[in-house]
Design a protein around this motif. Structure first.
Motif, mmCIF file in Angstrom:
data_model
loop_
_atom_site.group_PDB
_atom_site.id
_atom_site.type_symbol
_atom_site.label_atom_id
_atom_site.label_comp_id
_atom_site.label_asym_id
_atom_site.label_seq_id
_atom_site.Cartn_x
_atom_site.Cartn_y
_atom_site.Cartn_z
ATOM 1 N N SER A 20 36.422 -63.247 40.798
ATOM 2 C CA SER A 20 36.553 -62.623 39.651
ATOM 3 C C SER A 20 37.809 -61.777 39.709
ATOM 4 N N TYR A 21 38.621 -61.797 39.070
ATOM 5 C CA TYR A 21 40.044 -61.235 39.215
ATOM 6 C C TYR A 21 40.608 -60.494 38.135
ATOM 7 N N THR A 22 41.070 -59.219 37.961
ATOM 8 C CA THR A 22 41.926 -58.808 37.060
ATOM 9 C C THR A 22 43.245 -59.515 37.027
ATOM 10 N N PHE A 23 43.983 -59.265 36.010
ATOM 11 C CA PHE A 23 45.488 -59.919 36.146
ATOM 12 C C PHE A 23 46.265 -59.321 37.213
ATOM 13 N N GLN A 24 46.177 -57.993 37.341
ATOM 14 C CA GLN A 24 46.870 -57.333 38.449
ATOM 15 C C GLN A 24 46.348 -57.951 39.878
ATOM 16 N N ARG A 25 45.259 -58.077 39.925
ATOM 17 C CA ARG A 25 44.372 -58.721 41.214
ATOM 18 C C ARG A 25 45.086 -60.029 41.511
ATOM 19 N N ALA A 26 45.182 -60.909 40.421
ATOM 20 C CA ALA A 26 45.647 -62.313 40.505
ATOM 21 C C ALA A 26 47.127 -62.310 40.980
ATOM 22 N N GLN A 27 47.789 -61.440 40.517
ATOM 23 C CA GLN A 27 49.418 -61.174 41.078
ATOM 24 C C GLN A 27 49.541 -60.944 42.526
ATOM 25 N N THR A 28 48.578 -60.151 42.842
ATOM 26 C CA THR A 28 48.574 -59.576 44.228
ATOM 27 C C THR A 28 48.326 -60.715 45.196
ATOM 28 N N LEU A 29 47.356 -61.673 44.809
ATOM 29 C CA LEU A 29 46.724 -62.716 45.648
ATOM 30 C C LEU A 29 48.093 -64.078 45.889
ATOM 31 N N SER A 55 42.599 -59.894 27.478
ATOM 32 C CA SER A 55 43.245 -58.774 27.722
ATOM 33 C C SER A 55 43.743 -58.602 29.134
ATOM 34 N N CYS A 56 44.885 -58.084 29.352
ATOM 35 C CA CYS A 56 45.498 -57.955 30.709
ATOM 36 C C CYS A 56 44.737 -57.047 31.585
ATOM 37 N N LEU A 57 44.075 -56.012 30.623
ATOM 38 C CA LEU A 57 43.273 -54.699 31.413
ATOM 39 C C LEU A 57 42.055 -55.042 31.752
ATOM 40 N N ASP A 58 41.135 -55.428 30.564
ATOM 41 C CA ASP A 58 39.998 -55.762 30.401
ATOM 42 C C ASP A 58 39.247 -56.763 30.898
ATOM 43 N N ASN A 59 39.825 -58.013 30.798
ATOM 44 C CA ASN A 59 39.044 -59.210 31.174
ATOM 45 C C ASN A 59 39.498 -59.494 32.736
ATOM 46 N N VAL A 60 38.536 -60.258 33.065
ATOM 47 C CA VAL A 60 38.554 -60.864 34.316
ATOM 48 C C VAL A 60 38.219 -62.301 34.412
ATOM 49 N N GLU A 61 39.072 -63.025 35.140
ATOM 50 C CA GLU A 61 39.135 -64.577 35.070
ATOM 51 C C GLU A 61 38.576 -64.900 36.461
ATOM 52 N N ASN A 62 38.075 -66.249 36.661
ATOM 53 C CA ASN A 62 37.672 -66.811 37.834
ATOM 54 C C ASN A 62 38.791 -67.748 38.607
ATOM 55 N N GLY A 63 39.955 -67.926 38.191
ATOM 56 C CA GLY A 63 40.869 -68.822 38.563
ATOM 57 C C GLY A 63 42.170 -68.395 38.930
ATOM 58 N N VAL A 64 42.772 -68.608 40.063
ATOM 59 C CA VAL A 64 44.327 -68.051 40.369
ATOM 60 C C VAL A 64 45.060 -69.253 40.929
ATOM 61 N N ILE A 65 46.195 -69.638 40.415
ATOM 62 C CA ILE A 65 46.924 -70.505 40.818
ATOM 63 C C ILE A 65 48.405 -69.912 41.023
ATOM 64 N N CYS A 66 49.028 -69.831 42.258
ATOM 65 C CA CYS A 66 50.230 -69.512 42.402
ATOM 66 C C CYS A 66 51.188 -70.683 42.447
ATOM 67 N N TRP A 104 44.420 -67.690 35.284
ATOM 68 C CA TRP A 104 45.342 -66.509 34.778
ATOM 69 C C TRP A 104 46.931 -67.410 34.534
ATOM 70 N N LEU A 105 47.306 -67.128 33.471
ATOM 71 C CA LEU A 105 48.800 -67.629 33.303
ATOM 72 C C LEU A 105 49.672 -66.564 33.630
ATOM 73 N N GLY A 106 50.856 -66.813 34.178
ATOM 74 C CA GLY A 106 51.649 -65.461 34.488
ATOM 75 C C GLY A 106 52.572 -65.383 33.006
ATOM 76 N N MET A 107 51.781 -64.855 32.147
ATOM 77 C CA MET A 107 52.582 -64.705 30.607
ATOM 78 C C MET A 107 51.889 -63.261 30.019
ATOM 79 N N TYR A 108 52.866 -62.822 29.418
ATOM 80 C CA TYR A 108 52.367 -61.462 28.962
ATOM 81 C C TYR A 108 53.228 -61.281 27.303
ATOM 82 N N TYR A 109 52.474 -60.307 26.618
ATOM 83 C CA TYR A 109 53.164 -59.951 25.127
ATOM 84 C C TYR A 109 54.292 -59.077 25.626
ATOM 85 N N ASP A 110 55.501 -59.335 25.126
ATOM 86 C CA ASP A 110 56.636 -58.586 25.135
ATOM 87 C C ASP A 110 56.762 -57.732 24.015
ATOM 88 N N THR A 111 56.564 -56.370 24.312
ATOM 89 C CA THR A 111 56.537 -55.623 22.968
ATOM 90 C C THR A 111 58.163 -55.477 22.505
#
Length: 245
Positions: free
Chosen positions: A60-69, A156-167, A102-109
Protein backbone atom coordinates in the motif's frame (compact mmCIF):
# COMPACT_ATOMS: atom_id res chain seq x y z
CA UNK A 1 34.34 -31.43 -62.18
CA UNK A 2 33.66 -32.95 -58.76
CA UNK A 3 36.90 -31.53 -57.42
CA UNK A 4 35.86 -28.10 -58.62
CA UNK A 5 32.47 -28.55 -56.99
CA UNK A 6 34.16 -29.55 -53.74
CA UNK A 7 36.27 -26.41 -53.77
CA UNK A 8 33.17 -24.25 -54.28
CA UNK A 9 30.84 -25.89 -51.77
CA UNK A 10 33.18 -26.06 -48.80
CA UNK A 11 34.09 -22.34 -48.68
CA UNK A 12 30.43 -21.39 -49.16
CA UNK A 13 29.35 -23.67 -46.32
CA UNK A 14 31.97 -22.21 -44.02
CA UNK A 15 30.99 -18.63 -44.89
CA UNK A 16 27.32 -19.40 -44.37
CA UNK A 17 27.99 -20.86 -40.91
CA UNK A 18 30.18 -17.91 -39.94
CA UNK A 19 27.45 -15.48 -41.01
CA UNK A 20 24.82 -17.28 -38.91
CA UNK A 21 27.08 -17.37 -35.87
CA UNK A 22 27.96 -13.69 -36.17
CA UNK A 23 24.30 -12.75 -36.51
CA UNK A 24 23.35 -14.77 -33.45
CA UNK A 25 26.23 -13.30 -31.47
CA UNK A 26 25.09 -9.80 -32.39
CA UNK A 27 21.54 -10.57 -31.26
CA UNK A 28 22.83 -11.95 -27.97
CA UNK A 29 24.53 -8.65 -27.15
CA UNK A 30 22.25 -6.81 -24.72
CA UNK A 31 22.73 -3.84 -22.51
CA UNK A 32 23.37 -4.14 -18.78
CA UNK A 33 20.66 -3.68 -16.16
CA UNK A 34 21.53 -2.22 -12.73
CA UNK A 35 23.48 -4.57 -10.48
CA UNK A 36 22.00 -3.40 -7.19
CA UNK A 37 20.97 -6.80 -5.83
CA UNK A 38 17.39 -6.49 -7.09
CA UNK A 39 15.77 -8.37 -9.94
CA UNK A 40 15.65 -6.34 -13.17
CA UNK A 41 13.81 -7.61 -16.23
CA UNK A 42 15.09 -6.42 -19.64
CA UNK A 43 12.61 -5.50 -22.36
CA UNK A 44 13.72 -3.83 -25.60
CA UNK A 45 16.20 -1.13 -24.50
CA UNK A 46 14.82 -0.73 -20.96
CA UNK A 47 15.06 -2.54 -17.60
CA UNK A 48 12.18 -3.01 -15.16
CA UNK A 49 12.08 -3.89 -11.48
CA UNK A 50 8.74 -5.15 -10.16
CA UNK A 51 8.80 -4.33 -6.43
CA UNK A 52 8.07 -7.54 -4.53
CA UNK A 53 9.27 -9.78 -1.71
CA UNK A 54 10.74 -8.19 1.41
CA UNK A 55 10.38 -4.67 0.01
CA UNK A 56 6.69 -5.27 -0.78
CA UNK A 57 5.35 -6.23 2.66
CA UNK A 58 3.05 -3.21 3.04
CA UNK A 59 1.46 -3.46 -0.43
CA UNK A 60 0.00 0.00 0.00
CA UNK A 61 1.96 2.97 -1.31
CA UNK A 62 1.43 6.64 -1.81
CA UNK A 63 2.84 8.26 -4.93
CA UNK A 64 5.74 9.71 -2.94
CA UNK A 65 6.51 6.36 -1.30
CA UNK A 66 6.50 4.66 -4.72
CA UNK A 67 9.13 7.11 -5.94
CA UNK A 68 11.24 6.43 -2.85
CA UNK A 69 11.13 2.66 -3.45
CA UNK A 70 12.70 3.15 -6.88
CA UNK A 71 15.85 4.47 -5.19
CA UNK A 72 16.69 7.13 -7.73
CA UNK A 73 15.34 5.28 -10.78
CA UNK A 74 12.17 6.26 -12.63
CA UNK A 75 8.66 5.13 -11.92
CA UNK A 76 7.12 3.17 -14.78
CA UNK A 77 6.63 5.21 -17.96
CA UNK A 78 4.79 3.52 -20.83
CA UNK A 79 5.72 4.75 -24.30
CA UNK A 80 4.08 2.14 -26.54
CA UNK A 81 1.40 -0.53 -26.73
CA UNK A 82 4.14 -3.19 -26.71
CA UNK A 83 5.52 -1.87 -23.43
CA UNK A 84 2.02 -1.72 -21.95
CA UNK A 85 1.41 -5.35 -22.97
CA UNK A 86 4.75 -6.39 -21.46
CA UNK A 87 3.73 -4.99 -18.08
CA UNK A 88 0.34 -6.74 -17.92
CA UNK A 89 1.77 -10.04 -19.18
CA UNK A 90 4.69 -10.11 -16.73
CA UNK A 91 2.76 -8.88 -13.68
CA UNK A 92 1.11 -12.27 -12.88
CA UNK A 93 4.58 -13.79 -12.54
CA UNK A 94 5.25 -11.37 -9.66
CA UNK A 95 1.92 -10.54 -8.02
CA UNK A 96 -1.26 -12.44 -7.28
CA UNK A 97 -4.59 -10.86 -8.10
CA UNK A 98 -5.24 -7.42 -9.56
CA UNK A 99 -2.60 -4.79 -8.90
CA UNK A 100 -2.85 -1.06 -9.54
CA UNK A 101 0.59 0.19 -10.54
CA UNK A 102 1.71 3.77 -10.12
CA UNK A 103 2.77 5.44 -13.38
CA UNK A 104 5.41 8.16 -13.35
CA UNK A 105 2.91 10.72 -14.65
CA UNK A 106 1.46 13.93 -13.24
CA UNK A 107 -0.73 16.84 -14.26
CA UNK A 108 1.45 19.75 -15.37
CA UNK A 109 -0.32 22.93 -14.26
CA UNK A 110 2.03 25.11 -16.29
CA UNK A 111 1.01 23.52 -19.58
CA UNK A 112 -2.40 22.19 -18.50
CA UNK A 113 -1.61 18.66 -19.63
CA UNK A 114 -0.49 15.29 -18.34
CA UNK A 115 3.25 14.67 -18.60
CA UNK A 116 5.79 12.09 -17.53
CA UNK A 117 8.00 12.94 -14.56
CA UNK A 118 10.95 13.30 -16.91
CA UNK A 119 9.02 16.13 -18.60
CA UNK A 120 8.43 14.03 -21.70
CA UNK A 121 5.07 14.54 -23.47
CA UNK A 122 2.69 11.60 -23.85
CA UNK A 123 3.27 9.63 -27.05
CA UNK A 124 1.02 6.72 -26.12
CA UNK A 125 -2.06 6.55 -23.88
CA UNK A 126 -4.45 3.80 -22.80
CA UNK A 127 -7.07 5.62 -20.77
CA UNK A 128 -9.90 3.77 -19.11
CA UNK A 129 -13.39 4.90 -20.13
CA UNK A 130 -14.19 8.13 -18.33
CA UNK A 131 -10.60 8.74 -17.20
CA UNK A 132 -9.40 10.81 -20.12
CA UNK A 133 -7.99 14.09 -18.74
CA UNK A 134 -10.19 17.11 -19.33
CA UNK A 135 -10.21 20.76 -18.35
CA UNK A 136 -11.62 19.76 -14.95
CA UNK A 137 -8.67 17.57 -13.91
CA UNK A 138 -7.64 18.28 -10.27
CA UNK A 139 -4.21 19.77 -9.78
CA UNK A 140 -2.93 16.76 -7.82
CA UNK A 141 -3.82 14.20 -10.50
CA UNK A 142 -1.57 11.19 -11.11
CA UNK A 143 -2.21 7.92 -12.94
CA UNK A 144 -2.40 4.21 -12.06
CA UNK A 145 -2.30 1.23 -14.45
CA UNK A 146 -4.59 -1.75 -13.82
CA UNK A 147 -2.59 -4.97 -14.23
CA UNK A 148 -5.59 -7.02 -15.38
CA UNK A 149 -6.66 -4.75 -18.26
CA UNK A 150 -3.67 -2.48 -18.90
CA UNK A 151 -6.00 0.53 -18.74
CA UNK A 152 -4.98 3.81 -17.09
CA UNK A 153 -7.02 5.63 -14.44
CA UNK A 154 -6.73 9.13 -13.00
CA UNK A 155 -6.06 9.05 -9.25
CA UNK A 156 -5.00 11.55 -6.61
CA UNK A 157 -1.27 11.94 -6.07
CA UNK A 158 -1.91 12.85 -2.41
CA UNK A 159 -4.91 10.85 -1.27
CA UNK A 160 -4.78 7.58 -3.20
CA UNK A 161 -2.68 4.57 -2.27
CA UNK A 162 -1.89 1.81 -4.76
CA UNK A 163 -0.52 -1.70 -4.30
CA UNK A 164 1.95 -1.94 -7.17
CA UNK A 165 5.27 -0.27 -7.97
CA UNK A 166 7.47 -0.81 -11.04
CA UNK A 167 10.80 0.97 -11.42
CA UNK A 168 12.38 1.58 -14.80
CA UNK A 169 15.68 2.65 -16.31
CA UNK A 170 17.57 2.54 -19.59
CA UNK A 171 19.93 -0.28 -20.40
CA UNK A 172 23.58 0.72 -20.57
CA UNK A 173 24.10 -0.17 -24.21
CA UNK A 174 27.65 1.20 -24.29
CA UNK A 175 28.67 -1.47 -21.80
CA UNK A 176 26.98 -4.27 -23.67
CA UNK A 177 28.64 -7.64 -23.16
CA UNK A 178 28.05 -10.98 -24.85
CA UNK A 179 25.96 -13.27 -22.67
CA UNK A 180 26.15 -17.05 -22.94
CA UNK A 181 23.39 -18.41 -25.11
CA UNK A 182 22.26 -22.02 -25.35
CA UNK A 183 21.09 -21.30 -28.88
CA UNK A 184 24.51 -19.97 -29.85
CA UNK A 185 26.22 -23.08 -28.46
CA UNK A 186 23.82 -25.32 -30.34
CA UNK A 187 24.49 -23.41 -33.56
CA UNK A 188 28.23 -23.88 -33.14
CA UNK A 189 27.83 -27.64 -32.74
CA UNK A 190 25.39 -27.94 -35.64
CA UNK A 191 27.65 -25.83 -37.86
CA UNK A 192 30.64 -28.08 -37.21
CA UNK A 193 28.55 -31.19 -37.89
CA UNK A 194 27.19 -29.63 -41.09
CA UNK A 195 30.65 -28.71 -42.37
CA UNK A 196 32.00 -32.20 -41.67
CA UNK A 197 28.93 -33.78 -43.26
CA UNK A 198 29.12 -31.70 -46.44
CA UNK A 199 32.84 -32.33 -46.75
CA UNK A 200 32.32 -36.09 -46.37
CA UNK A 201 29.58 -36.16 -49.02
CA UNK A 202 31.66 -34.15 -51.50
CA UNK A 203 34.69 -36.40 -50.90
CA UNK A 204 32.54 -39.53 -51.38
CA UNK A 205 31.13 -38.23 -54.67
CA UNK A 206 34.56 -37.21 -55.85
CA UNK A 207 35.99 -40.68 -55.13
CA UNK A 208 33.01 -42.36 -56.77
CA UNK A 209 33.33 -40.45 -60.05
CA UNK A 210 37.11 -40.45 -60.29
CA UNK A 211 38.27 -43.10 -62.86
CA UNK A 212 40.48 -45.84 -61.46
CA UNK A 213 39.86 -44.79 -57.87
CA UNK A 214 38.26 -46.73 -55.11
CA UNK A 215 36.68 -45.61 -51.88
CA UNK A 216 38.98 -47.97 -50.02
CA UNK A 217 42.11 -47.03 -51.94
CA UNK A 218 43.50 -45.18 -49.00
CA UNK A 219 43.10 -48.28 -46.84
CA UNK A 220 44.85 -50.84 -49.10
CA UNK A 221 47.27 -53.13 -47.28
CA UNK A 222 50.88 -53.04 -48.49
CA UNK A 223 53.13 -55.69 -46.89
CA UNK A 224 56.47 -54.38 -45.72
CA UNK A 225 59.59 -55.06 -47.83
CA UNK A 226 57.47 -56.16 -50.77
CA UNK A 227 59.66 -57.51 -53.63
CA UNK A 228 58.51 -56.41 -57.04
CA UNK A 229 57.88 -59.12 -59.69
CA UNK A 230 60.59 -57.76 -62.01
CA UNK A 231 63.21 -58.07 -59.29
CA UNK A 232 62.18 -61.68 -58.56
CA UNK A 233 62.47 -62.68 -62.26
CA UNK A 234 65.97 -61.21 -62.42
CA UNK A 235 67.07 -63.31 -59.46
CA UNK A 236 65.74 -66.52 -61.07
CA UNK A 237 67.63 -65.84 -64.32
CA UNK A 238 70.81 -65.18 -62.38
CA UNK A 239 70.55 -68.50 -60.57
CA UNK A 240 70.02 -70.40 -63.82
CA UNK A 241 73.11 -68.77 -65.38
CA UNK A 242 75.30 -69.70 -62.46
CA UNK A 243 74.20 -73.33 -62.63
CA UNK A 244 75.26 -73.82 -66.29
CA UNK A 245 78.66 -75.68 -66.53
Amino acid sequence: MMESLSRKLCPRSVLCCVFVLCTQLQLSLTGDCPADGRTWVPFQDRCYHFVHGEEDKIKSYTFQRAQTLCQGFELLTVQSAEENDFVIKYSPAVWKGIVNVWLGMYYDTNNDEMRWLGEDPLQFTNWEDGSFPSDLVPLDTCVALHSNTGKWENVSCLDNVENGVICETEQKAEEAKPKPSALLSALVILSVVAIVGVSAVVWFLHQKHSPGSSIFTAFEYHPPFRVMETDRSCLVEAEETDSVP
